[in-house]
Structures are given as C-alpha cells and as structure tokens.
Design an enzyme around this catalytic site. Structure first.
Site, PDB file in Angstrom:
ATOM      1  N   ALA A 123     -21.038 -17.130 -24.504  1.00  0.00           N
ATOM      2  CA  ALA A 123     -19.755 -17.762 -24.211  1.00  0.00           C
ATOM      3  C   ALA A 123     -19.388 -18.751 -25.312  1.00  0.00           C
ATOM      4  O   ALA A 123     -20.261 -19.347 -25.937  1.00  0.00           O
ATOM      5  CB  ALA A 123     -19.814 -18.487 -22.867  1.00  0.00           C
ATOM      6  N   ASP A 124     -18.090 -18.901 -25.527  1.00  0.00           N
ATOM      7  CA  ASP A 124     -17.639 -19.963 -26.422  1.00  0.00           C
ATOM      8  C   ASP A 124     -17.040 -21.079 -25.557  1.00  0.00           C
ATOM      9  O   ASP A 124     -16.988 -20.970 -24.327  1.00  0.00           O
ATOM     10  CB  ASP A 124     -16.657 -19.433 -27.466  1.00  0.00           C
ATOM     11  CG  ASP A 124     -15.388 -18.834 -26.874  1.00  0.00           C
ATOM     12  OD1 ASP A 124     -14.972 -19.228 -25.762  1.00  0.00           O
ATOM     13  OD2 ASP A 124     -14.791 -17.962 -27.535  1.00  0.00           O
ATOM     14  N   SER A 125     -16.591 -22.141 -26.188  1.00  0.00           N
ATOM     15  CA  SER A 125     -16.118 -23.298 -25.426  1.00  0.00           C
ATOM     16  C   SER A 125     -14.878 -22.967 -24.581  1.00  0.00           C
ATOM     17  O   SER A 125     -14.736 -23.475 -23.468  1.00  0.00           O
ATOM     18  CB  SER A 125     -15.839 -24.479 -26.347  1.00  0.00           C
ATOM     19  OG  SER A 125     -14.894 -24.132 -27.327  1.00  0.00           O
ATOM     20  N   GLU A 166     -14.191 -20.021 -23.213  1.00  0.00           N
ATOM     21  CA  GLU A 166     -14.657 -19.235 -22.058  1.00  0.00           C
ATOM     22  C   GLU A 166     -15.343 -20.129 -21.034  1.00  0.00           C
ATOM     23  O   GLU A 166     -15.139 -19.960 -19.826  1.00  0.00           O
ATOM     24  CB  GLU A 166     -15.589 -18.119 -22.524  1.00  0.00           C
ATOM     25  CG  GLU A 166     -14.844 -17.028 -23.280  1.00  0.00           C
ATOM     26  CD  GLU A 166     -15.756 -16.066 -24.012  1.00  0.00           C
ATOM     27  OE1 GLU A 166     -15.391 -14.883 -24.103  1.00  0.00           O
ATOM     28  OE2 GLU A 166     -16.828 -16.492 -24.507  1.00  0.00           O
TER      29      GLU A 166
END
Length: 74
Positions: free
Chosen positions: A33-35, A37
């Site tokens: 996940a990225d920030s 998401e």
C-alpha cells in the site's frame, strides 16, 4: 466480525483477495500500500465502524492488527 469487515475494506482498496489479508501483515511492506491507499482504507474504516482516527493514530498504523486494535477499542 470486525476483522472480516476490515479485510473486505482492505481488499477493495488494494484490489486483492480478502483471504490473503492476515493481521500480521504490514500495509506498506507486505501489502504494497502507499499513503493514499492507507488513507482510503482509514476513511473506509471510519465510515464502516463509525469511528474517527486522529492523525497521530493514523501515523502509528503499520499492520492490519494495528488498525484492527483501534477498531475494537473504538
């Protein structure tokens, strides 16, 4: 019950199978996940469980279990 709902939210945002999401997984390292998401997941959790997570709490979330613990403490 809460864990299944949390897994459903995560799987929807990250486009992955809910069955592959376990409590010990890291959002960033294991689930990729990225920030943005993670923000979407938090927003989904707040809506689904009618809770509000402050910025300090959100910044302390690293694993699925971290987020789950905030939900049950909610």
């Amino acid at each position: 019950m809460e864990l299944e709902k949390l897994q459903a939210i995560i799987s929807e945002v990250l486009q992955t199978d809910a069955a592959n999401i376990s409590a010990d997984l890291s959002f960033y390292d294991d689930l990729g996940a990225d920030s943005l998401e993670l923000f979407q997941i938090v927003m989904g959790v707040e809506s689904e469980f009618d809770i509000v997570l402050d910025e300090e709490t959100v910044n302390s979330i690293n694993t699925v279990e971290d987020l789950y613990n905030f939900i049950v403490a909610g």
